[in-house]
Scaffold this motif. Structure first.
Motif, PDB file in Angstrom:
ATOM      1  N   ASN A   1      -0.976  13.979  -6.885  1.00  0.00           N
ATOM      2  CA  ASN A   1      -0.752  13.146  -5.709  1.00  0.00           C
ATOM      3  C   ASN A   1      -0.798  11.659  -6.058  1.00  0.00           C
ATOM      4  N   VAL A   2      -1.732  11.255  -6.904  1.00  0.00           N
ATOM      5  CA  VAL A   2      -1.766   9.849  -7.301  1.00  0.00           C
ATOM      6  C   VAL A   2      -0.574   9.512  -8.190  1.00  0.00           C
ATOM      7  N   ASN A   3      -0.137  10.453  -9.024  1.00  0.00           N
ATOM      8  CA  ASN A   3       1.077  10.231  -9.819  1.00  0.00           C
ATOM      9  C   ASN A   3       2.280  10.014  -8.906  1.00  0.00           C
ATOM     10  N   ASN A   4       2.344  10.770  -7.821  1.00  0.00           N
ATOM     11  CA  ASN A   4       3.448  10.622  -6.870  1.00  0.00           C
ATOM     12  C   ASN A   4       3.438   9.230  -6.235  1.00  0.00           C
ATOM     13  N   ALA A   5       2.246   8.752  -5.868  1.00  0.00           N
ATOM     14  CA  ALA A   5       2.136   7.402  -5.313  1.00  0.00           C
ATOM     15  C   ALA A   5       2.571   6.352  -6.330  1.00  0.00           C
TER      16      ALA A   5
ATOM     17  N   LEU B   1      -0.204  -4.547   7.213  1.00  0.00           N
ATOM     18  CA  LEU B   1      -0.098  -4.311   5.780  1.00  0.00           C
ATOM     19  C   LEU B   1       1.344  -3.913   5.437  1.00  0.00           C
ATOM     20  N   THR B   2       1.761  -4.185   4.218  1.00  0.00           N
ATOM     21  CA  THR B   2       3.060  -3.694   3.749  1.00  0.00           C
ATOM     22  C   THR B   2       2.862  -2.252   3.314  1.00  0.00           C
ATOM     23  N   MET B   3       3.212  -1.317   4.189  1.00  0.00           N
ATOM     24  CA  MET B   3       2.926   0.090   3.974  1.00  0.00           C
ATOM     25  C   MET B   3       4.156   0.824   3.433  1.00  0.00           C
ATOM     26  N   ARG B   4       3.913   1.696   2.480  1.00  0.00           N
ATOM     27  CA  ARG B   4       4.957   2.608   1.988  1.00  0.00           C
ATOM     28  C   ARG B   4       4.370   4.025   2.066  1.00  0.00           C
ATOM     29  N   TYR B   5       4.864   4.816   2.984  1.00  0.00           N
ATOM     30  CA  TYR B   5       4.354   6.164   3.211  1.00  0.00           C
ATOM     31  C   TYR B   5       5.327   7.179   2.621  1.00  0.00           C
ATOM     32  N   VAL B   6       4.806   8.092   1.774  1.00  0.00           N
ATOM     33  CA  VAL B   6       5.632   9.146   1.183  1.00  0.00           C
ATOM     34  C   VAL B   6       4.885  10.468   1.271  1.00  0.00           C
ATOM     35  N   ARG B   7       5.636  11.545   1.316  1.00  0.00           N
ATOM     36  CA  ARG B   7       5.032  12.868   1.288  1.00  0.00           C
ATOM     37  C   ARG B   7       4.839  13.311  -0.159  1.00  0.00           C
ATOM     38  N   GLY B   8       3.834  14.161  -0.370  1.00  0.00           N
ATOM     39  CA  GLY B   8       3.562  14.696  -1.704  1.00  0.00           C
ATOM     40  C   GLY B   8       3.756  16.196  -1.756  1.00  0.00           C
TER      41      GLY B   8
ATOM     42  N   VAL C   1       0.860  -1.182   0.000  1.00  0.00           N
ATOM     43  CA  VAL C   1       0.000   0.000   0.000  1.00  0.00           C
ATOM     44  C   VAL C   1       0.891   1.226   0.000  1.00  0.00           C
ATOM     45  N   VAL C   2       0.773   2.045  -1.034  1.00  0.00           N
ATOM     46  CA  VAL C   2       1.587   3.259  -1.151  1.00  0.00           C
ATOM     47  C   VAL C   2       0.682   4.459  -0.905  1.00  0.00           C
ATOM     48  N   VAL C   3       0.927   5.176   0.183  1.00  0.00           N
ATOM     49  CA  VAL C   3       0.139   6.359   0.521  1.00  0.00           C
ATOM     50  C   VAL C   3       0.990   7.604   0.274  1.00  0.00           C
ATOM     51  N   SER C   4       0.506   8.474  -0.613  1.00  0.00           N
ATOM     52  CA  SER C   4       1.153   9.764  -0.849  1.00  0.00           C
ATOM     53  C   SER C   4       0.356  10.820  -0.102  1.00  0.00           C
TER      54      SER C   4
ATOM     55  N   SER D   1      -0.195  10.416   8.586  1.00  0.00           N
ATOM     56  CA  SER D   1       0.922   9.515   8.903  1.00  0.00           C
ATOM     57  C   SER D   1       0.649   8.603  10.100  1.00  0.00           C
ATOM     58  N   PRO D   2      -0.015   9.060  11.189  1.00  0.00           N
ATOM     59  CA  PRO D   2      -0.304   8.132  12.290  1.00  0.00           C
ATOM     60  C   PRO D   2      -1.220   6.983  11.880  1.00  0.00           C
TER      61      PRO D   2
END
Length: 254
Positions: free
Chosen positions: A77-81, A60-67, A38-41, A50-51
């Motif tokens: 934002n979806v392009n960034n994800a 879940l296999t989480m990947r958190y990134v800032r946009g 799961v990639v959250v931008s 983020s919390p």
């Protein structure tokens, strides 16, 4: 096994973003297939997103990134994800929508394994509370979709092969989805279709499309049409002018 990335563009959404994201991630934990990330931008102006992602780091296999480095809109934002995803298949899921079929990931992966198609759309339901699901909708593509008559539904019904990915037009808000469907059709031909309702679109007051003003709608129809005008049939030219007249005659806010 084919790895799938679920790409979620997130922001504070007038105070309900974290609640909706938490519900969406909770539904993802019910998936029978586990070979997905799961990639959250995150474009929230506060620390609400983020919390929530941290709460699901063990399940879940989480990947958190800032946009923060891209334009502040859903397309960017979806392009960034997508750019931060690692899967062979990219599945779009807006933060307020839900993946309600516990076999959804397996169905998507199976469809891509059995066909060479590059993009896939699925059926959907609609919900106001995340509990009751109504109005089943089966998608189909039509040649004039880019003019605004959306017969596919939101980008949450989309999945694509990562190696052939296309990106959303970051200048668009209202027509970001139908323009993207036109892009995909022109590049890859007909989509794979799963008529089963894999997702539920949430209906609520904070939806971006509810706040789009008429002048923005008119501008986007004109700009999107200009992209494809050279290949338009006479029938589509007529559809374009009918859509302009309809928008111009619609009171603001309807």
């Amino acid at each position: 096994m084919t790895m799938l990335s679920i790409c979620i563009p997130a922001y504070e959404m007038n105070g309900v973003g974290s609640k909706y994201l938490r519900e969406s991630l909770s539904w993802l934990t019910r998936q029978k297939a586990k070979n997905f990330e799961v990639v959250v931008s995150d474009q929230a102006r506060d620390n609400s997103i983020s919390p929530v992602c941290a709460q699901f780091a063990d399940s879940l296999t989480m990947r958190y990134v800032r946009g923060d480095e891209v334009a502040r809109n859903a397309s960017a934002n979806v392009n960034n994800a997508i750019r931060h995803s690692r899967g062979d298949i990219v599945k779009i899921l807006f933060q307020d929508d839900l993946l309600i079929d516990e076999n959804a990931i397996d169905k998507i992966q199976s469809a891509f394994r059995s066909d060479t198609g590059s993009w896939l759309i699925s059926g959907c339901m609609h919900t106001a509370d995340g509990v009751v699901f109504k109005r089943r909708f089966e998608p189909r593509y039509h040649s004039g979709i880019y003019l605004g008559r959306n017969t596919i539904s939101s980008p949450s019904v989309l999945a694509l092969r990562k190696e052939r990915i296309r990106f959303f037009d970051e200048s668009l808000i209202w027509l970001m989805d139908v323009d993207y469907y036109k892009q995909c059709y022109d590049a890859f031909g007909d989509p794979l279709i799963i008529n089963d309702p894999l997702i539920a679109n949430r209906l609520h007051a904070a939806q971006v499309t509810n706040g789009v003003r008429k002048n923005v709608m008119l501008d986007e129809v004109r700009r999107v049409r200009a992209k494809y005008r050279s290949t338009e049939s006479w029938a589509l030219k007529i559809c374009y002018w009918r859509e302009l007249i309809r928008l111009m005659s619609t009171p603001e806010g309807d």
